[in-house]
Design an enzyme around this catalytic site. Structure first.
Site: not given
Ligand code: NAP
Length: 432
Positions: A13-14, A132, A134, A136, A201, A205
């Site tokens: 994806t990334v 952390v 994604g 932002i 999760d 972060k």
């Protein structure tokens, strides 16, 4: 024009989003930043997997040496996730003097300090903005724009899956199980959702955020953890009536040089900006001594938002490339971890109480024993032999509350179902 050769691990994806951005913005980056990024090599796990036609023409291999041992590659981007292979890739890349960018929160939460030390030793950069929240830009905001401030508290909605589930439960008046099912159908939750719904999760972060903000290396065991599995419609109804929203908050607060860390369902007043963050969105609210309250809001995941954070790391890296001492600051503070007497909050506590005379009196007496006062008490109509009772306390410390809970556990006719904290700002703790 400076030319940088890049090797990317992963084409999921990334990585796919990143490759598309680098292609689309190539000329823009050349014009604005005087840099040209050349994608030399991609390394994947399964060479047989069918790739999108737009990736035809890329050099794709399943051999990590094609990146790590190629002296012409300057920058390695690790986008495979997981801890073991990713750690080896990052360590070996740093060892050979390559800069590294990653989005890997699990790895950075536990090994970030060690890897940053290695990067510093080798005079190369290690960047991980996407790890952390994604899309932002929170880490860069903390280390650049807020570097002059003294941060007192950070509260983050940093797990989109749990926020989606809580939002769906509240908006559609459905159970946790039904909301989880919707999240799984939409691809927001995995078949085993434990990491998201149990706060693991979010804790990764928080570890990264706390290290970045307060210069303190945090272990997951230092974080008070709670998840969202036990939240019911009855809780949401109470909380809504009382003027709150329940959010899974990752919180770090400094009071009198003590750092308190938690990931837990928290009652957020409706007027607070964090209360308005719905569905899969993320937000981080930062209380600075000088800047006041700032909220950073946006998509916490997804192909392009996350890839954009990785691309921003690339630009940042190239801006700093001639001053390697500015890459990794190794900021350390002398903060100590908060003890139970330092952990002060108002609590929302739900009880299952036997429906017989004297039990409520007994319950009040338990709290009186520790000098804990009630701000609000609600008793519901009995169901069978039992009654739901909800108490909201005035601010009290864990040291006050823990003996009450121990006594209640031994008592007959009273049972604690669960307990959530109310969001409390640093100045309220100081005045409590
Ligand atoms: N997705 C998001 O929105 C998001 C947000 C924030 C952070 N992140 C982080 O970003 C990273 C990547 O996430 P993603 O969602 O892009 O993952 P993904 O879609 O599952 O893709 C993973 C990629 O890594 C490759 N891979 C796996 N093991 C490998 C190995 N041993 N050697 C080489 N390649 C290997 C896979 O290869 P094949 O294609 O051959 O299977 C695949 O292309 C993770 O650390 C994740 O936590 C993701």
């Amino acid at each position: 024009m400076k030319n940088y050769r890049i090797g990317i691990f992963g084409l999921g994806t990334v990585a796919s989003g990143l490759i598309k951005i680098l292609k689309k913005e190539k000329i823009n980056y050349q014009n604005r930043f005087n840099v040209n990024f050349e994608l030399s090599q991609v390394v994947v796990h399964d060479l047989q997997k069918k790739r999108a036609p737009e990736f035809d023409g890329l050099n794709i291999s399943d051999d990590p040496a094609k990146i790590i041992e190629d002296p012409a590659i300057d920058i390695v981007i690790e986008l495979i996730g997981g801890k073991t292979v990713a750690k080896n890739i990052i360590e070996e890349s740093l060892q050979t003097g390559k800069h590294v960018i990653t989005a890997n929160k699990d790895l950075i939460a536990s090994e970030g300090r060690k890897l940053s030390r290695l990067a510093k030793e080798k005079h190369v950069g290690l960047f991980y903005e996407a790890a952390v929240a994604g899309g932002i830009p929170i880490l860069r905001s903390l280390s650049n724009s807020l570097a002059s401030d003294e941060i007192e508290q950070i509260n983050g909605i940093v797990n989109g899956t749990s926020n989606f589930i809580l939002s769906q439960m509240r908006q559609n008046k459905i159970s946790y199980a039904a909301a989880l099912k919707t999240a799984q159908e939409k691809g927001f939750a995995e078949a085993d959702p434990s990491n998201d719904v149990d706060g693991i999760d979010a804790a990764y972060k928080l570890q990264i955020l706390a290290d970045f903000t307060f210069g303190k290396q945090i272990n997951q065991r230092d974080i008070q953890m709670g998840g969202i599995r036990t939240i019911t419609q009855a809780d949401l109804q109470d909380v809504t009536d009382l003027g709150y929203e329940i959010k899974l908050l990752a919180s770090a607060t400094v009071i009198s040089n003590k750092l308190e860390l938690s990931v837990a369902p928290t009652l957020v007043p409706k007027g607070h900006p964090l209360a308005s963050v719905q569905n899969e969105n993320n937000a981080v609210f930062v209380n600075g001594r000088y800047s006041g309250g700032l909220m950073f809001y946006g998509p916490g995941a997804g192909e392009f938002p996350t890839a954009n954070s990785v691309a921003a790391d690339l630009i940042e890296l190239t801006k700093k490339i001639d001053q390697p001492e500015s890459f990794n600051t190794n900021f350390s503070s002398d903060l100590t971890l908060a003890k139970p007497k330092d952990r002060i909050a108002s609590r929302y506590i739900v009880f299952n109480v036997a429906n017989r005379p004297g039990v409520m009196h007994k319950l009040s007496a338990f709290f009186l024993m520790s000098d804990i006062n009630f701000r609000n008490i609600r008793q519901y109509d009995p169901v069978g032999d039992n009654t739901r009772v909800v108490i909201i306390t005035y601010p009290a410390s864990d040291a006050q509350l823990n003996p009450v809970k121990t006594t209640i556990r031994k008592a007959r006719g009273v049972e604690i179902i669960h307990e959530f904290k109310l969001l409390i700002e640093p100045k309220e703790v100081t005045n409590a």
